[in-house]
Design an enzyme around this catalytic site. Structure first.
Site, short mmCIF file in Angstrom:
data_model
loop_
_atom_site.label_atom_id
_atom_site.label_comp_id
_atom_site.label_asym_id
_atom_site.label_seq_id
_atom_site.Cartn_x
_atom_site.Cartn_y
_atom_site.Cartn_z
N HIS A 437 9.00 2.52 -4.85
CA HIS A 437 8.43 1.53 -3.93
C HIS A 437 7.04 1.97 -3.46
CE1 HIS A 437 8.69 -1.40 -0.48
NE2 HIS A 437 7.83 -0.52 0.03
N GLU A 438 6.94 3.22 -3.03
CA GLU A 438 5.66 3.70 -2.50
C GLU A 438 4.60 3.83 -3.59
OE1 GLU A 438 4.86 3.89 0.62
OE2 GLU A 438 6.87 3.32 1.24
N HIS A 441 2.70 0.78 -4.03
CA HIS A 441 1.56 0.64 -3.11
C HIS A 441 0.32 1.33 -3.68
CE1 HIS A 441 3.61 -1.38 0.11
NE2 HIS A 441 4.47 -0.41 0.30
#
Length: 645
Positions: A437-438, A441
């Site tokens: 998920h990160e 980003h």
């Protein structure tokens, strides 16, 4: 986007709050310079990553002085002489120059042992001096009450003494961890102890006792604080020209109005009622078989969800962990993002970094060979380091006044275990999802092609910022992609099985209807109290709870709003945001990727259409343009309830 909203988003404050924090914390946050490696020139990269305390002090002073000089110069321009060249351009250039400098001062606080940008008008630029002082006083009062709310939760030190019979069903390891007093076990009322009991304890009366006691955390004090907070927030909103606080908080976000959010939450709740009713019927049947004809309560949810999971999902979480060695997860993840988004990552060796385990990569467009940016991986645990997985935007991409482009730079921080005695360090599956998920980003940040720093990187509307990462989390639950990141720790050629992948997905989706209903309940409370004045929060929850939770009564003497920090601090009036983002992410996945996970054409189009604009376009326009239609709620409902039972 309306011309008014566009105009309001152009001018931005350049991180003054962050600079104050830097100034106050220099003596405590600085990292001594460890220049074990030579400094080499990195094209487009001007940010500094290894400053000493003295260097941070000098840089912070310089940032503050330059900011003051620029803002004073803009403020001195007569209103009848204001133009883009003398009012907007100086601020955009300042932002492009200052952002990497500010981040260079802040990063050491996280990697050793953002600046939240607001529009001028929303900060009171149109107010008279008297009203501006009133606004500052209100915000100070809000900060004080926020702190008291959190302190009341942190100061909650109550415990219960329970016999082993009352704790029947709890694992022996759990019982051994409890202090023994007069033949009973001391159970602290913290989530660390409460959640396992609610999941595993066979004694219904114990579960209820624990749930009620824990539900009183914060108590009437926090309800009184929250009601006072809401009153002050409404006063602040009216001072700034809004009818209520919710409209003030939501106006710069995707829904724009509180009415839209309430409609969204109510429709979500209605759409989830049928699947949630089916889930609840199953849980009630399980309780009937185990405990007889007893009323089903909130204290029973986690226990019978866990029982159903044990019966219906063939998955050993401890065994699954053996398939996720850290290095294999990272290498598989990097390959997947390169393949999907037509990128090329090249590791840069012998470069100056803040710790020997940190790795630096340059990012290139695989087709054009254009240089796109850099990212650091600082993923291994060490003492004194920031304790959570997150991304820090070290430098934003933007066009410089001389026509050159400054490239984006990001840092991925995590706390992965290190190898020990030659044994592979392993990740729990939730940690795999979190890192994936990160890193999404990171890719979002690197892919941004906005002209101005203000709209670059992760400076996005709050509801839009999480959509790409929530979309990409889906790859962690699909067999094709998960196999790329997995391998048995003793033989990495053996990836996780397709059956295990299906079980992980099924486990994630089980009882999604009921779980989402619980979230929606609190989101509705948050929205209603910040939309209307003089709402009795206890009465509101007593009225809403059985309606949203399908007749399950509120535990007597409890109030979820007394121990729900998001509603008090940080997410006031915007608790809806995560569910909102999930809905858009589900539609994007179902429409564009589900049938071909590694379709580079779809990935490249997503990169160019959704990730590249950053904050320079309205998020709803971006997503609607990419989908070719208005976003829909149905893919989310279908995806979350398809595997629920």
């Amino acid at each position: 986007m309306s011309p008014r909203r566009k105009e309001k988003r152009v001018v931005a404050v350049a991180g003054a709050a962050a600079l104050v924090a830097v100034g106050l914390n220099l003596a405590f946050s600085a990292v001594a310079a460890h220049r074990r490696r030579r400094r080499q020139e990195l094209p487009g990269f001007t940010a500094q990553v290894n400053l000493s305390a003295a260097e941070i002090k000098r840089l912070a002073d310089r940032i503050i002085a330059k900011s003051k000089e620029t803002y004073d110069a803009v403020a001195a321009v007569p209103l009848d002489k204001v133009s883009f060249a003398n009012a907007i351009a100086p601020l955009t250039e300042l932002d492009a120059q200052q952002f990497p400098l500010v981040q260079a001062c802040l990063l050491p606080r996280m990697v050793s042992p953002s600046d939240d940008v607001r529009e001028f008008e929303r900060n009171g630029a149109k107010l008279t001096q008297t009203k501006r002082k009133e606004m500052e006083k209100l915000r100070s009062h809000i900060d004080d009450l926020n702190l008291k709310y959190i302190q009341n939760m942190n100061d909650f030190t109550k415990f219960l003494l329970l016999s082993e019979e009352e704790l029947a069903g709890m694992p022996l390891e759990f019982l051994k961890d409890l202090e023994e007093i007069d033949g009973k076990r001391k159970v602290l009322l913290t989530s660390y102890y409460v959640t396992p009991i609610l999941e595993h304890c066979k004694v219904g009366s114990t579960r209820k006792l624990i749930a009620v006691a824990y539900g009183k955390k914060g108590g009437k004090q926090n309800i009184a604080i929250l009601e006072k907070l809401v009153q002050i927030r409404h006063r602040l909103a009216r001072l700034l020209g809004y009818s209520n606080y919710s409209d003030f908080a939501i106006e710069p976000r995707m829904p724009v109005t509180s009415r839209k959010v309430l409609e969204f939450l109510e429709e979500m709740s209605e759409q989830l009622s049928d699947p949630a009713n089916g889930e609840l019927s199953l849980l009630k049947d399980l309780k009937m078989k185990e405990e007889g004809d007893a009323q089903f309560g909130m204290e029973d949810l986690l226990y019978y969800m866990k029982r159903a999971e044990q019966h219906k999902v063939d998955l050993d979480i401890g065994e699954i962990k053996r398939y996720f060695p850290v290095k294999l997860v990272i290498s598989g993840m990097l390959k997947m993002f390169q393949d999907l988004f037509a990128l090329r990552f090249e590791e840069i060796k012998d470069v100056e970094v803040w710790h020997e385990t940190v790795r630096l990569f340059s990012v290139w467009d695989a087709s054009s060979s254009d240089h796109m940016g850099y990212f650091f991986l600082d993923i291994f645990s060490r003492e004194g380091k920031y304790g959570h997985t997150c991304v820090v935007a070290l430098q934003n991409g933007c066009m410089c006044p001389n026509g050159t482009r400054k490239v984006p730079v990001a840092v991925l921080l995590s706390q992965c275990p290190k190898e020990f005695d030659g044994n592979s360090a392993l990740l729990r599956f939730p940690e795999v999802v979190r890192i994936f998920h990160e890193f999404s980003h990171v890719v979002h940040h690197i892919s941004n092609r906005a002209t101005f720093s203000r709209f670059s990187g992760l400076r996005l509307e709050g509801d839009f910022a999480e959509i790409p990462s929530l979309l990409l989390e889906n790859w962690c639950y699909e067999s094709t992609s998960l196999k790329m990141m997995s391998g048995f720790h003793q033989d990495i050629t053996k990836s996780v099985t397709s059956e295990a992948c299906q079980s992980l997905k099924r486990r994630c989706d089980m009882f999604a209807g009921l779980k989402l209903k619980q979230e929606i309940l609190l989101c509705l409370v948050d929205q209603i109290i910040h939309t209307s004045e003089d709402v009795d929060i206890d009465d509101l929850i007593k009225d809403l709870h059985p309606k949203v939770m399908l007749g399950i009564p509120l535990l007597e003497g409890t109030s979820p709003a007394s121990c729900f920090p998001r509603i008090a601090v940080g997410y006031d009036a915007v608790c809806y945001s995560y569910i909102w983002s999930e809905v858009f992410a589900a539609d994007l996945f179902a429409t564009k990727f589900r049938d071909d996970l590694l379709n580079q054409h779809a990935g490249l189009r997503f990169r160019n259409k959704v990730l590249a604009p950053g904050g320079s376009k309205d998020p709803l326009e971006i997503i609607t343009d990419y989908l070719g239609r208005e976003p829909s709620l149905q893919p989310f409902i279908q995806s979350r309830t398809k595997n629920t039972l």
